[in-house]
Design a protein around this motif. Structure first.
Motif, PDB file in Angstrom:
ATOM      1  N   THR A 261       1.396  12.410  14.236  1.00  0.00           N
ATOM      2  CA  THR A 261       1.503  12.772  12.819  1.00  0.00           C
ATOM      3  C   THR A 261       2.897  13.304  12.494  1.00  0.00           C
ATOM      4  OG1 THR A 261      -0.851  13.338  12.773  1.00  0.00           O
ATOM      5  CG2 THR A 261       0.510  14.163  10.969  1.00  0.00           C
ATOM      6  N   MET A 262       3.417  14.174  13.351  1.00  0.00           N
ATOM      7  CA  MET A 262       4.759  14.722  13.141  1.00  0.00           C
ATOM      8  C   MET A 262       5.803  13.610  13.171  1.00  0.00           C
ATOM      9  SD  MET A 262       4.211  18.006  15.639  1.00  0.00           S
ATOM     10  CE  MET A 262       5.853  18.720  15.504  1.00  0.00           C
ATOM     11  N   LEU A 263       5.668  12.701  14.127  1.00  0.00           N
ATOM     12  CA  LEU A 263       6.629  11.600  14.237  1.00  0.00           C
ATOM     13  C   LEU A 263       6.529  10.672  13.038  1.00  0.00           C
ATOM     14  CD1 LEU A 263       6.333  10.810  18.052  1.00  0.00           C
ATOM     15  CD2 LEU A 263       8.161  12.056  16.888  1.00  0.00           C
ATOM     16  N   SER A 264       5.329  10.519  12.491  1.00  0.00           N
ATOM     17  CA  SER A 264       5.153   9.678  11.302  1.00  0.00           C
ATOM     18  C   SER A 264       5.893  10.283  10.107  1.00  0.00           C
ATOM     19  CB  SER A 264       3.664   9.538  10.985  1.00  0.00           C
ATOM     20  OG  SER A 264       3.462   8.776   9.810  1.00  0.00           O
ATOM     21  N   VAL A 265       5.837  11.623   9.981  1.00  0.00           N
ATOM     22  CA  VAL A 265       6.571  12.302   8.895  1.00  0.00           C
ATOM     23  C   VAL A 265       8.066  12.041   9.032  1.00  0.00           C
ATOM     24  CG1 VAL A 265       7.218  14.556   7.978  1.00  0.00           C
ATOM     25  CG2 VAL A 265       4.827  14.095   8.563  1.00  0.00           C
ATOM     26  N   LEU A 266       8.590  12.162  10.259  1.00  0.00           N
ATOM     27  CA  LEU A 266      10.016  11.928  10.479  1.00  0.00           C
ATOM     28  C   LEU A 266      10.380  10.468  10.230  1.00  0.00           C
ATOM     29  CD1 LEU A 266      10.791  14.064  13.674  1.00  0.00           C
ATOM     30  CD2 LEU A 266      11.391  14.566  11.301  1.00  0.00           C
TER      31      LEU A 266
END
Length: 469
Positions: A261-266
């Protein structure tokens, strides 16, 4: 039998009251199962430069109730078999004229070490395998280089038994192989251990990186080229010289888990300046994020210069391309510079775009110019700075599948230790599409890195990464 004692410690390297013992039970040399051709192998200019770097070292952690002696037996059989196609790893690095290394393919063997640790494996699990100074005792060749001793093995593997688990630590001299090649070797071992045929046969053709060879239009072995999206770039953040020279504080080590999820935001931020399918979107935005957050935490002056070094896998970028089978060092460095003010005050997606533009420079002509410069370098005057912060990006390597030696996939993968502030290693997390970043920082940088007050507007502020640790 040798016994090494070391203290259980926090991430700062300060000993606790309880000592943990690592006992080396036996050390042996494993030779190829059958003789290979004896010859002296050319090492490229890149190989020679990296010969002065620290080895590639990795630790795999296993929960299974597998004894170290049983694991050693499995690996002895696999290593002796795999060393036939990977025969240079059984040789020795020799030093010739002008401080240039060559590889003596002499079948002297790979070092295999059995050890045990007086510690419950569950204790590591409870700490989510966070970094510990004791880790550096779980992988051999601490601080070794290719120039230490011509009789030293190129590869050393250590199996350490814990109560309720074990670790396998790999160390490979950097002049012999880059990260991609090391993981190809590890994967080959796991395939043999599980009775599988090798999925990739190594190509030993370092001569293809010799200027007089590629300048004369040598034909590279034909094989399907990897797509650009499969490139595995590596990043390095290099501190300003003033900051490096004064950086003598003990380092804290931290494993930062970036969920999918964090990587998707980035990634969405990275796409703001380019197509979602554009090569380098993912690594450039994560690199930009970590670069900026680290520099903010270091509290550097805005007018000072900060350096970001990109090391690219060039296998698919040369014309004609090297194949994924190419074994050796096929990485080249591309430096970027920004002022601290430009980095911390600019838009993060613009910084990521700046990095991607630099990645695009890694084309055939530029690569061959750099290869020529590496080959012509006077190594008698070359000094490898230990203060450079080189970051290994192994986030796309098949680490968990490659690490299955028949007793299950590893629970975690870690480097033994990060030596310099800002030094980072990226590994895939156990959760699909996640990444574990192992990062070294001084105490003051560490506190600032996780401070919410210093990172106002951080795109990941809603996640645990940005909370005080």
């Amino acid at each position: 039998m040798a016994v090494m004692a070391f203290s259980a410690a926090t991430a700062t390297g300060k000993p606790d009251a309880v000592d943990t013992m690592v006992e080396v039970l036996q050390t042996s040399l494993v030779k190829p199962i059958k003789p290979t051709k004896r010859h002296i192998m050319y090492l490229s200019g890149v190989d020679n430069m990296l010969g002065y770097s620290l080895p590639n070292r990795t630790i795999l952690f296993y929960r299974k109730e597998k004894t170290s002696s049983s694991a050693i037996t499995d690996l002895q059989i696999a290593v002796s078999s795999v060393l036939v196609p990977y025969y240079p790893l059984a040789g020795r690095i020799i030093l010739g004229d002008n401080s240039r290394h060559a590889l003596d393919c002499n079948d002297e063997g790979v070092e295999l070490i059995e050890a045990r640790c007086d510690m419950d494996f569950a204790e590591l699990e409870r700490g989510n395998f966070d970094m510990h100074p004791n880790f550096r005792r779980l992988a051999p060749m601490d601080n070794a280089t290719a120039s230490n001793n011509p009789h030293d093995p190129i590869v050393s593997i250590q199996v350490t038994g814990f109560r309720g688990g074990l670790t396998v630590g790999f160390a490979v001299l950097h002049s012999a192989a880059d990260g991609y090649s090391v993981w190809s070797f590890i994967k080959a071992l796991s395939e043999v251990c599980r009775g599988k045929p090798l999925s990739l046969h190594p190509l030993h053709a370092r001569i293809l990186l010799k200027p007089e060879v590629f300048k004369n239009g040598a034909i590279f072995p034909k094989e399907e080229r990897r797509s650009a999206d499969e490139d595995v770039p590596q990043f390095a953040v290099q501190l300003s010289s003033e900051e490096q020279d004064n950086n003598m504080e003990p380092l804290k080590q931290k494993v930062i888990h970036f969920s999918s999820t964090m990587l998707s935001v980035l990634r969405k931020l990275g796409v703001a300046q380019g197509s979602d399918s554009e090569p380098g979107i993912f690594v450039s935005i994560l690199g930009a994020y970590l670069w900026r957050r680290l520099v903010i935490a270091q509290r550097l002056e805005e007018k000072s210069t900060t350096y970001f070094r990109v090391s690219m896998d060039i296998r698919s970028r040369m014309i004609p391309p090297l194949t994924p089978s190419f074994f050796g060092n096929a990485v080249m460095g591309f430096p970027l510079t920004l002022t601290v003010g430009e980095l911390i005050n600019g838009d993060l997606s613009q910084v990521a775009y700046f990095i991607r533009c630099k990645l695009k420079e890694a084309e055939d002509d530029h690569i061959k110019k750099l290869l020529t410069a590496r080959h012509d370098l006077d190594l008698t005057k070359y000094s490898q700075s230990r203060r450079k912060v080189m970051v290994r990006n192994a986030s796309r390597f098949p680490i968990y599948d490659a690490g299955d030696f028949g007793w299950g996939k590893p629970e975690a993968v870690r480097p033994p230790w990060e030596e310099i502030e800002g030094h980072m290693t990226w590994y895939p997390g156990k959760e699909p599409k996640s990444i574990d970043v192992i990062l070294a920082m001084t105490e003051s940088t560490y506190t600032n890195f996780f401070s919410t007050d210093l990172h106002v507007g951080d795109p990941l502020s809603m996640f645990p990464l940005c909370r005080s640790s």
